[in-house]
Scaffold this motif. Structure first.
Motif, PDB file in Angstrom:
ATOM      1  N   LEU A  76     -38.164 -45.984  -6.837  1.00  0.00           N
ATOM      2  CA  LEU A  76     -39.020 -45.851  -8.016  1.00  0.00           C
ATOM      3  C   LEU A  76     -38.890 -44.464  -8.644  1.00  0.00           C
ATOM      4  N   PHE A  77     -38.814 -43.437  -7.802  1.00  0.00           N
ATOM      5  CA  PHE A  77     -38.668 -42.062  -8.291  1.00  0.00           C
ATOM      6  C   PHE A  77     -37.333 -41.899  -9.009  1.00  0.00           C
ATOM      7  N   ALA A  78     -36.269 -42.444  -8.409  1.00  0.00           N
ATOM      8  CA  ALA A  78     -34.937 -42.336  -9.011  1.00  0.00           C
ATOM      9  C   ALA A  78     -34.830 -43.147 -10.287  1.00  0.00           C
ATOM     10  N   ALA A  79     -35.544 -44.288 -10.352  1.00  0.00           N
ATOM     11  CA  ALA A  79     -35.470 -45.145 -11.539  1.00  0.00           C
ATOM     12  C   ALA A  79     -35.891 -44.393 -12.791  1.00  0.00           C
ATOM     13  N   ALA A  80     -36.874 -43.502 -12.643  1.00  0.00           N
ATOM     14  CA  ALA A  80     -37.326 -42.715 -13.791  1.00  0.00           C
ATOM     15  C   ALA A  80     -36.256 -41.752 -14.271  1.00  0.00           C
ATOM     16  N   GLY A  81     -35.300 -41.425 -13.410  1.00  0.00           N
ATOM     17  CA  GLY A  81     -34.275 -40.458 -13.780  1.00  0.00           C
ATOM     18  C   GLY A  81     -32.963 -41.052 -14.230  1.00  0.00           C
ATOM     19  N   ILE A  82     -32.833 -42.388 -14.188  1.00  0.00           N
ATOM     20  CA  ILE A  82     -31.545 -43.004 -14.515  1.00  0.00           C
ATOM     21  C   ILE A  82     -31.171 -42.792 -15.984  1.00  0.00           C
ATOM     22  N   VAL A  83     -32.079 -43.115 -16.896  1.00  0.00           N
ATOM     23  CA  VAL A  83     -31.770 -42.946 -18.325  1.00  0.00           C
ATOM     24  C   VAL A  83     -31.548 -41.472 -18.676  1.00  0.00           C
ATOM     25  N   PRO A  84     -32.421 -40.539 -18.215  1.00  0.00           N
ATOM     26  CA  PRO A  84     -32.142 -39.124 -18.478  1.00  0.00           C
ATOM     27  C   PRO A  84     -30.810 -38.663 -17.892  1.00  0.00           C
ATOM     28  N   ALA A  85     -30.434 -39.198 -16.735  1.00  0.00           N
ATOM     29  CA  ALA A  85     -29.143 -38.835 -16.143  1.00  0.00           C
ATOM     30  C   ALA A  85     -27.997 -39.320 -17.024  1.00  0.00           C
ATOM     31  N   LEU A  86     -28.126 -40.527 -17.564  1.00  0.00           N
ATOM     32  CA  LEU A  86     -27.114 -41.053 -18.482  1.00  0.00           C
ATOM     33  C   LEU A  86     -27.016 -40.183 -19.737  1.00  0.00           C
ATOM     34  N   LEU A  87     -28.167 -39.825 -20.297  1.00  0.00           N
ATOM     35  CA  LEU A  87     -28.184 -39.001 -21.508  1.00  0.00           C
ATOM     36  C   LEU A  87     -27.627 -37.599 -21.232  1.00  0.00           C
ATOM     37  N   GLY A  88     -28.018 -37.030 -20.081  1.00  0.00           N
ATOM     38  CA  GLY A  88     -27.520 -35.705 -19.716  1.00  0.00           C
ATOM     39  C   GLY A  88     -26.021 -35.703 -19.511  1.00  0.00           C
ATOM     40  N   GLY A  89     -25.508 -36.754 -18.855  1.00  0.00           N
ATOM     41  CA  GLY A  89     -24.067 -36.855 -18.648  1.00  0.00           C
ATOM     42  C   GLY A  89     -23.301 -36.978 -19.949  1.00  0.00           C
ATOM     43  N   THR A  90     -23.868 -37.711 -20.901  1.00  0.00           N
ATOM     44  CA  THR A  90     -23.232 -37.859 -22.216  1.00  0.00           C
ATOM     45  C   THR A  90     -23.256 -36.541 -22.993  1.00  0.00           C
ATOM     46  N   LEU A  91     -24.397 -35.861 -22.949  1.00  0.00           N
ATOM     47  CA  LEU A  91     -24.554 -34.610 -23.695  1.00  0.00           C
ATOM     48  C   LEU A  91     -23.640 -33.510 -23.169  1.00  0.00           C
ATOM     49  N   ALA A  92     -23.440 -33.468 -21.857  1.00  0.00           N
ATOM     50  CA  ALA A  92     -22.650 -32.385 -21.253  1.00  0.00           C
ATOM     51  C   ALA A  92     -21.227 -32.329 -21.805  1.00  0.00           C
ATOM     52  N   GLY A  93     -20.671 -33.476 -22.114  1.00  0.00           N
ATOM     53  CA  GLY A  93     -19.298 -33.505 -22.615  1.00  0.00           C
ATOM     54  C   GLY A  93     -19.165 -33.113 -24.072  1.00  0.00           C
ATOM     55  N   ARG A  94     -20.295 -32.872 -24.754  1.00  0.00           N
ATOM     56  CA  ARG A  94     -20.259 -32.588 -26.187  1.00  0.00           C
ATOM     57  C   ARG A  94     -20.715 -31.180 -26.542  1.00  0.00           C
ATOM     58  N   LEU A  95     -21.030 -30.382 -25.540  1.00  0.00           N
ATOM     59  CA  LEU A  95     -21.528 -29.030 -25.785  1.00  0.00           C
ATOM     60  C   LEU A  95     -20.437 -27.995 -25.531  1.00  0.00           C
ATOM     61  N   PRO A  96     -20.546 -26.814 -26.146  1.00  0.00           N
ATOM     62  CA  PRO A  96     -19.582 -25.737 -25.863  1.00  0.00           C
ATOM     63  C   PRO A  96     -19.604 -25.366 -24.382  1.00  0.00           C
ATOM     64  N   GLU A  97     -18.446 -25.015 -23.858  1.00  0.00           N
ATOM     65  CA  GLU A  97     -18.342 -24.711 -22.427  1.00  0.00           C
ATOM     66  C   GLU A  97     -19.207 -23.514 -22.044  1.00  0.00           C
ATOM     67  N   ALA A  98     -19.303 -22.510 -22.919  1.00  0.00           N
ATOM     68  CA  ALA A  98     -20.114 -21.332 -22.612  1.00  0.00           C
ATOM     69  C   ALA A  98     -21.583 -21.704 -22.460  1.00  0.00           C
ATOM     70  N   LEU A  99     -22.050 -22.637 -23.279  1.00  0.00           N
ATOM     71  CA  LEU A  99     -23.448 -23.070 -23.194  1.00  0.00           C
ATOM     72  C   LEU A  99     -23.697 -23.815 -21.885  1.00  0.00           C
ATOM     73  N   LEU A 100     -22.747 -24.653 -21.501  1.00  0.00           N
ATOM     74  CA  LEU A 100     -22.870 -25.398 -20.250  1.00  0.00           C
ATOM     75  C   LEU A 100     -22.876 -24.441 -19.062  1.00  0.00           C
ATOM     76  N   THR A 101     -21.988 -23.438 -19.088  1.00  0.00           N
ATOM     77  CA  THR A 101     -21.945 -22.450 -18.006  1.00  0.00           C
ATOM     78  C   THR A 101     -23.230 -21.642 -17.949  1.00  0.00           C
ATOM     79  N   GLY A 102     -23.749 -21.232 -19.116  1.00  0.00           N
ATOM     80  CA  GLY A 102     -24.997 -20.475 -19.154  1.00  0.00           C
ATOM     81  C   GLY A 102     -26.167 -21.274 -18.631  1.00  0.00           C
ATOM     82  N   ALA A 103     -26.250 -22.562 -19.005  1.00  0.00           N
ATOM     83  CA  ALA A 103     -27.334 -23.419 -18.532  1.00  0.00           C
ATOM     84  C   ALA A 103     -27.262 -23.584 -17.015  1.00  0.00           C
ATOM     85  N   PHE A 104     -26.054 -23.725 -16.497  1.00  0.00           N
ATOM     86  CA  PHE A 104     -25.902 -23.864 -15.052  1.00  0.00           C
ATOM     87  C   PHE A 104     -26.356 -22.600 -14.342  1.00  0.00           C
TER      88      PHE A 104
END
Length: 250
Positions: A76-104
Motif C-alpha cells: 500500500l505504501f509503495a502503491a502511492a509512489g508508483i505514479v510519482p516514480a513514473l513521472l520522476g523517471g520521465t522527467l529525469a531524461g528531459r532535464l539538463p545534466e547539471a540540474l540532475l547532478t545538483g539535485a542529486f
C-alpha cells in the motif's frame, strides 16, 4: 585500472554499505557510475535503478524468510509512489545534466545529515495512529525521489515507515526493501528511452559485486558498531555530495 576492475570495486563498496547499514548504501552508485565509470548523469541514474532493484530484491528475499516484511503495509505504501516514480523517471531524461547532478547532491546531503542525527526509537511512534493521507503523501514523495534520481531511498524509507506506519525497526528495514523494489521497477518502465546510454558490460559486474558485497556487509555490521559505520558513511557521502555540487555549478 581497467573498467571491469573499477566496476567490481565500486559495486563491492556499494554492497558493503548497503549490507552494513541496512539501507542508504545504494546512493553511492550514481556518483561511482558518473565519476569512476564515465556514465552520463541520466545513464547513471537509470543504471542505478537496475542495480538498486536487483540488490534490494535479493535482500528482500532474505528478510522475508526471517518474517521481517509487512507485505500489506509495504504494498500500500509503495502503491502511492508508483505514479510519482513514473513521472520522476520521465522527467529525469528531459532535464539538463547539471540540474540532475545538483539535485542529486542535495539529496545526498540530506541523507548524510539524517545519518548523523540521533536515531529515534521505533517505540516513540508505535502507538501513534496511522494517518492515511500522510502515509500516501510520504509514499508518493519517496516514489518521486526514486524515479527522478535513481536512488533506493532506504535512508528515507526506513524512518518514514517507523514514524508514519509505526513499524518496528526490523520490520521497517525489511518492508522498505519491498517499497524500494516496487518503486524502482516502476521508475525503470519510464526510462526505457534512456537505455541507449547504458553499458551492460559495466552494469552486470557492478550489480553482481554489489549483491555479494551486501552479504559481507551484514558480517561487517556484526563486528563494528552500527553507529560508527553510519557516521563514517555519512561523512563520505557528504564529501561526495560536495564534489557533485561543485561539478554542477562549474
Amino acid at each position: 585500472m581497467t573498467t571491469l576492475l573499477l566496476a567490481l570495486i565500486a559495486g563491492a563498496v556499494v554492497g558493503l554499505a548497503l549490507g552494513g547499514l541496512g539501507g542508504g548504501g545504494s546512493i553511492l552508485a550514481v556518483p561511482a557510475l558518473i565519476y569512476l565509470l564515465d556514465f552520463t548523469p541520466v545513464a547513471a541514474t537509470t543504471a542505478s535503478l537496475l542495480i538498486v532493484a536487483a540488490t534490494t530484491a535479493t535482500s528482500l528475499y532474505t528478510h522475508a524468510k526471517d518474517g521481517n516484511v509487512q507485505w500489506r503495509a509495504g504494498i500500500l505504501f509503495a502503491a502511492a509512489g508508483i505514479v510519482p516514480a513514473l513521472l520522476g523517471g520521465t522527467l529525469a531524461g528531459r532535464l539538463p545534466e547539471a540540474l540532475l547532478t545538483g539535485a542529486f547532491s542535495v539529496i545526498a546531503f540530506v541523507a548524510a545529515l539524517r545519518m548523523l542525527r540521533p536515531q529515534q526509537s521505533a517505540a516513540d511512534h508505535s502507538r501513534l495512529p496511522v494517518q492515511p493521507a500522510r502515509a500516501a503523501a510520504t509514499g508518493a514523495g519517496l516514489g518521486a525521489i526514486t524515479g527522478f534520481l535513481g536512488v533506493g531511498g532506504g535512508f528515507l524509507a526506513v524512518p518514514a515507515l517507523v514514524s508514519v506506519l509505526g513499524l518496528k525497526m526490523k520490520g521497517a528495514v525489511g518492508t522498505s526493501l519491498l517499497v524500494i523494489t516496487i518503486t524502482s521497477l516502476a521508475a525503470l518502465t519510464a526510462r526505457t528511452g534512456t537505455a541507449h546510454g547504458l553499458r551492460w558490460e559495466v552494469i552486470a559486474p557492478f550489480t553482481g559485486a554489489a549483491i555479494l558485497g551486501a552479504w559481507d556487509g551484514k558480517h561487517l555490521a556484526a563486528k563494528v558498531s552500527g553507529a560508527t559505520l553510519q557516521r563514517v558513511f555519512a561523512w563520505v557521502l557528504a564529501a561526495v555530495a560536495a564534489v557533485m555540487l561543485l561539478d554542477a555549478l562549474t
